[in-house]
Enzyme design. Structure first.
Site, PDB file in Angstrom:
ATOM      1  N   THR A 146       2.729   8.396  -4.313  1.00  0.00           N
ATOM      2  CA  THR A 146       1.894   8.236  -5.497  1.00  0.00           C
ATOM      3  C   THR A 146       0.648   7.413  -5.198  1.00  0.00           C
ATOM      4  O   THR A 146       0.662   6.605  -4.277  1.00  0.00           O
ATOM      5  CB  THR A 146       2.767   7.505  -6.534  1.00  0.00           C
ATOM      6  OG1 THR A 146       3.876   8.324  -6.801  1.00  0.00           O
ATOM      7  CG2 THR A 146       2.043   7.161  -7.796  1.00  0.00           C
ATOM      8  N   GLY A 194       7.613   4.382  -6.410  1.00  0.00           N
ATOM      9  CA  GLY A 194       8.990   4.241  -5.944  1.00  0.00           C
ATOM     10  C   GLY A 194       9.915   5.191  -6.690  1.00  0.00           C
ATOM     11  O   GLY A 194       9.451   6.138  -7.329  1.00  0.00           O
TER      12      GLY A 194
END
Ligand code: ASP
Length: 359
Positions: free
Chosen positions: A220, A271
């Site tokens: 990300t 995460g």
């Protein structure tokens, strides 16, 4: 105790102008930026020198773009959008072009943005045909009465706002495709057909796929800035997790989980999204930093303790990843993985670009 209370009061007096009106350092207005490009098992020696240099260069370029805009007085929302758009177009990162594939063989993109002074926020999830999901999230924030739009509805809104569209083949990268193939085979699912218009298959080094699986389990991108008006803005964009199914959505587009901004604090996370949602990670760290500010000696200390504690809590529960944040403009990062692509810069500070945990 008395001294602590006085320190906290002094901190508060300083913090309010810094967070509301922009503060000065030798006549120049303060600004600050921190970026991440995903966290994971990124270890020294596992990446060839050329690949590592390419990541560092991409982070440096994104940092310079954002820093130069901010020092020129640009608005924080504009800067977060501009920097994330560049990262979304960069196939190295799991956002926009280069995003991971679902088990059905397409990309489904998530993004969000939040402005701290007003707590205005916008988010999109499961978007398949918009080139820049972060721009769509911004449009939701500024041009709709809503905070979050998903799937077809979000695409319709993008069309109304005349945002740039893209075919699935635009997002396609061979290594992401092969990583998904590997994963669906492991899951005992059929390999989906390649997207229409995707290039012919090409060989990828087996080692490169192994590395990507470890380093890019998370990929990300996120950007947090404090502009010269003292406004903190955070944004995050992702393709989610490889071979995701059933319209799975992670923390990235969930305000409070993957992205948060308030008057003093801005945070972007990366995460295992499910954990970041359950622990409301982004908002919880900022709330804790705001609380600890009255007990600690510096903003930096308050924010670092809040972030580290949360990463420890996540780790104990089985969640991994990292965060970047600004607390009254102070750059903070924390992770419970060996590495995280990250970079920060600000008035009076040297640019910092790092990958491994010990940098
Ligand atoms: N947090 C993202 C998600 O769970 C993944 C990532 O950070 O790469 O969708």
């Amino acid at each position: 105790m008395m001294i602590r209370t006085l320190l906290a009061l002094a901190a508060l007096l300083f913090a309010v102008p810094a967070a509301q009106a922009g503060s000065e350092r030798s006549g120049e207005l303060e600004w600050s930026i921190i970026i991440h490009g995903g966290a994971g098992v990124i270890e020294r020696g596992a990446m060839d020198a050329e690949t590592e240099a390419a990541y560092r260069a991409a982070l440096q370029a994104a940092l310079e773009l954002g820093g130069n805009l901010l020092s020129g007085g640009a608005d924080g929302v504009d800067v977060v959008e501009a920097v994330i758009r560049v990262l979304e177009d960069d196939p190295k990162f799991n956002a926009g072009r280069g995003a991971v594939f679902t088990s059905e063989g397409r990309v489904e993109l998530d993004a969000s943005i939040m402005a701290g002074h007003s707590r205005a926020a916008g988010a999109v999830a499961g978007v398949t045909g918009v080139r820049h999901p972060i721009s769509l999230a911004r449009a939701v924030m500024e041009h709709s009465p809503h905070v979050m739009l998903i799937g077809d509805g979000a695409e319709n809104f993008a069309a109304e706002r005349e945002l740039e569209t893209a075919e699935q083949s635009f997002f396609f990268t061979e290594r992401r495709w092969q990583a998904m193939e590997r994963q669906v085979e492991r899951m005992g699912l059929p390999v989906p057909p390649r997207p229409e218009g995707a290039p012919d298959p090409e060989p990828i080094r087996e080692g490169a796929l192994d590395l990507m699986e470890r380093e890019h389990r998370f990929g990300t991108v996120g950007v947090v800035v404090m502009d010269t008006h003292g406004v903190t803005v955070a944004g995050t964009s992702t393709g989610g997790t490889t071979a995701k199914r059933w319209g799975r959505v992670g923390d990235t587009p969930i305000i409070g989980a993957g992205t948060w901004a308030d008057r003093r604090c801005g945070l972007s996370a990366t995460g295992t999204g499910e954990y970041f949602i359950r622990f409301n990670v982004a908002a919880a760290i900022c709330h804790e930093a705001n609380r600890l500010m009255f007990e600690q000696h510096s903003f930096e200390e308050a924010a670092q303790i809040a972030a580290d504690r949360m990463m420890e809590t996540l780790e104990a529960d089985g969640g991994d990843g990292g965060i970047v944040m600004l607390f009254v403009g102070q750059p903070i990062w924390a992770m419970n993985t060996p590495g995280m692509y990250r970079a920060s810069w600000g008035l009076g500070r040297e640019p910092y670009v790092a990958i491994y945990g010990d940098e």
